[in-house]
Design an enzyme around this catalytic site. Structure first.
Site, PDB file in Angstrom:
ATOM      1  N   ASN A 183      10.718  -0.170   4.084  1.00 59.64           N
ATOM      2  CA  ASN A 183       9.683   0.842   3.915  1.00 59.64           C
ATOM      3  C   ASN A 183       8.583   0.767   4.975  1.00 59.64           C
ATOM      4  O   ASN A 183       7.918   1.773   5.236  1.00 59.64           O
ATOM      5  CB  ASN A 183       9.045   0.682   2.525  1.00 59.64           C
ATOM      6  CG  ASN A 183       7.741   1.424   2.404  1.00 59.64           C
ATOM      7  OD1 ASN A 183       7.705   2.655   2.288  1.00 59.64           O
ATOM      8  ND2 ASN A 183       6.629   0.683   2.466  1.00 59.64           N
ATOM      9  N   ARG A 233       0.838  -1.207   0.000  1.00 59.17           N
ATOM     10  CA  ARG A 233       0.000   0.000   0.000  1.00 59.17           C
ATOM     11  C   ARG A 233       0.869   1.250   0.000  1.00 59.17           C
ATOM     12  O   ARG A 233       2.045   1.215   0.358  1.00 59.17           O
ATOM     13  CB  ARG A 233      -0.894   0.030   1.246  1.00 59.17           C
ATOM     14  CG  ARG A 233      -1.882  -1.098   1.344  1.00 59.17           C
ATOM     15  CD  ARG A 233      -2.910  -0.834   2.444  1.00 59.17           C
ATOM     16  NE  ARG A 233      -2.277  -0.529   3.722  1.00 59.17           N
ATOM     17  CZ  ARG A 233      -2.904  -0.007   4.770  1.00 59.17           C
ATOM     18  NH1 ARG A 233      -4.181   0.307   4.681  1.00 59.17           N
ATOM     19  NH2 ARG A 233      -2.269   0.217   5.903  1.00 59.17           N
ATOM     20  N   TYR A 270       8.456   9.558  15.492  1.00 53.33           N
ATOM     21  CA  TYR A 270       8.770   9.140  14.125  1.00 53.33           C
ATOM     22  C   TYR A 270      10.128   9.675  13.682  1.00 53.33           C
ATOM     23  O   TYR A 270      10.973   8.935  13.160  1.00 53.33           O
ATOM     24  CB  TYR A 270       7.658   9.642  13.201  1.00 53.33           C
ATOM     25  CG  TYR A 270       7.908   9.483  11.725  1.00 53.33           C
ATOM     26  CD1 TYR A 270       7.669   8.267  11.093  1.00 53.33           C
ATOM     27  CD2 TYR A 270       8.340  10.555  10.951  1.00 53.33           C
ATOM     28  CE1 TYR A 270       7.869   8.113   9.738  1.00 53.33           C
ATOM     29  CE2 TYR A 270       8.542  10.416   9.588  1.00 53.33           C
ATOM     30  CZ  TYR A 270       8.308   9.199   8.987  1.00 53.33           C
ATOM     31  OH  TYR A 270       8.520   9.050   7.638  1.00 53.33           O
ATOM     32  N   LYS A 319      13.594   7.577  12.791  1.00 52.59           N
ATOM     33  CA  LYS A 319      14.197   7.660  11.460  1.00 52.59           C
ATOM     34  C   LYS A 319      15.616   8.215  11.527  1.00 52.59           C
ATOM     35  O   LYS A 319      16.482   7.846  10.724  1.00 52.59           O
ATOM     36  CB  LYS A 319      13.330   8.520  10.539  1.00 52.59           C
ATOM     37  CG  LYS A 319      11.988   7.900  10.182  1.00 52.59           C
ATOM     38  CD  LYS A 319      12.138   6.630   9.359  1.00 52.59           C
ATOM     39  CE  LYS A 319      10.796   6.152   8.832  1.00 52.59           C
ATOM     40  NZ  LYS A 319      10.927   4.925   8.000  1.00 52.59           N
ATOM     41  N   THR A 353      -0.793   9.206   0.458  1.00 52.51           N
ATOM     42  CA  THR A 353      -0.710   7.820   0.884  1.00 52.51           C
ATOM     43  C   THR A 353      -1.736   7.606   1.986  1.00 52.51           C
ATOM     44  O   THR A 353      -2.359   8.550   2.461  1.00 52.51           O
ATOM     45  CB  THR A 353       0.688   7.479   1.427  1.00 52.51           C
ATOM     46  OG1 THR A 353       0.909   8.236   2.631  1.00 52.51           O
ATOM     47  CG2 THR A 353       1.783   7.806   0.411  1.00 52.51           C
ATOM     48  N   ASP A 390       5.249  -9.885  10.120  1.00 48.05           N
ATOM     49  CA  ASP A 390       5.440  -8.704  10.954  1.00 48.05           C
ATOM     50  C   ASP A 390       6.948  -8.527  11.082  1.00 48.05           C
ATOM     51  O   ASP A 390       7.611  -9.334  11.743  1.00 48.05           O
ATOM     52  CB  ASP A 390       4.788  -8.920  12.323  1.00 48.05           C
ATOM     53  CG  ASP A 390       4.905  -7.698  13.235  1.00 48.05           C
ATOM     54  OD1 ASP A 390       5.765  -6.834  12.982  1.00 48.05           O
ATOM     55  OD2 ASP A 390       4.147  -7.629  14.226  1.00 48.05           O
ATOM     56  N   VAL A 391       7.494  -7.507  10.435  1.00 50.71           N
ATOM     57  CA  VAL A 391       8.950  -7.369  10.377  1.00 50.71           C
ATOM     58  C   VAL A 391       9.575  -7.022  11.724  1.00 50.71           C
ATOM     59  O   VAL A 391      10.798  -6.984  11.853  1.00 50.71           O
ATOM     60  CB  VAL A 391       9.375  -6.341   9.300  1.00 50.71           C
ATOM     61  CG1 VAL A 391       9.137  -6.914   7.909  1.00 50.71           C
ATOM     62  CG2 VAL A 391       8.652  -5.013   9.470  1.00 50.71           C
TER      63      VAL A 391
END
Length: 273
Positions: free
Chosen positions: A108, A35, A179, A183, A215, A80-81
């Site tokens: 990603n 997605r 976030y 990152k 998105t 689930d990474v």
């Protein structure tokens, strides 16, 4: 040759001798690839002829629909990474299906986050739990994906690792504290891993966009915010997921064979440097 048993390199590789595999010869893993930005990245690699493993967590229908449109090139795999065992199984499933190892990884996947500035916790309110949630998705998960893919990259003698970052490092105009901090840590890992893995012919880079139009994560963003961003950029428009996806393809391509430890900002010129 190193005598350190923990040292995996058999010898430093002459970078000019490392093959730069054509995109059509690559097996690419895109985490969260069903997605939004992930789907755009998946489509960009498929367009260039690469085989793509479309990882998903909850978006089964979207992942399987995208894979079904490219039956010889794409495979949808749930994982689930944040779970190391699921990541290992994902990598093994990809190898069994395509008969070769993953040689390109695009980190990603975005875990439990929406770009809703007014709803985000401010400096006096944000909790350690919020930070931990984003670190598990943006640092722990990419680490596990990279480590699971490394044996295959070493076997192939080449690898491309690309992570999705943010231009909020340089332009922190909204309070996405959790976030952005996660990152930023991923950018640090990108640069230290580039140094560590470079002698093995493995490049490690980051692509950083701003707010993308549009998105799932940015769907709640008011149109006035998009308009204000567009007015501030030299291109006078907001970057699309497809434009950021093209940068990921560049880092995986033969044209980027001499590029590593870089953070490429793709935001229409909003942030300089």
């Amino acid at each position: 040759m190193s005598t350190d048993p923990q040292h995996h390199r058999t010898a430093d590789v002459d970078p000019s001798a490392v093959p730069a595999p054509p995109l059509a010869d690559q097996l690419v893993l895109v985490t969260g690839g069903a997605r939004g930005l992930g789907a755009a990245i998946t489509r960009a690699f498929l367009r260039e002829g690469a085989a793509v493993v479309i990882n998903y967590h909850r978006s089964r229908e979207a992942a399987e629909t995208l894979a079904a449109a490219h039956p010889q090139q794409a495979l949808a795999v749930a994982a689930d990474v944040r779970d190391a065992a699921q990541v290992e199984a994902l990598v093994e499933t990809a190898r069994e299906h395509f008969g070769r190892p993953i040689t390109t990884v695009v980190n990603n996947a975005l875990v439990d986050f929406a770009f809703t500035g007014d709803a985000r916790s401010r400096a006096g309110e944000i909790t350690a739990a919020e930070l931990s949630t984003q670190f598990s998705g943006s640092v722990q998960a990419p680490l596990q994906v990279i480590q699971a893919a490394l044996p295959g990259m070493r076997e192939a003698g080449v690898g491309r690792i690309i992570s999705v970052g943010t231009n909020l490092f340089q332009h922190p105009v909204v309070p996405y504290h959790d976030y952005t901090a996660a990152k930023a840590a991923l950018l640090s890992l990108t640069r230290t891993f580039a140094e560590d893995l470079g002698p093995e012919g493995i490049t490690v880079n980051m692509i950083s966009g701003g707010l993308l139009r549009s998105t799932d994560a940015s769907a709640a963003t008011p149109s006035e915010v998009f308009d204000a961003i567009a007015a501030s950029t030299p291109l006078r428009r907001v970057t699309t997921p497809e434009e950021l996806a093209d940068a990921a393809v560049f880092f995986a391509s033969p044209w980027a064979r001499g590029v590593t430890a870089q953070n490429l900002i793709v935001d229409g010129g909003l942030v300089k440097g």
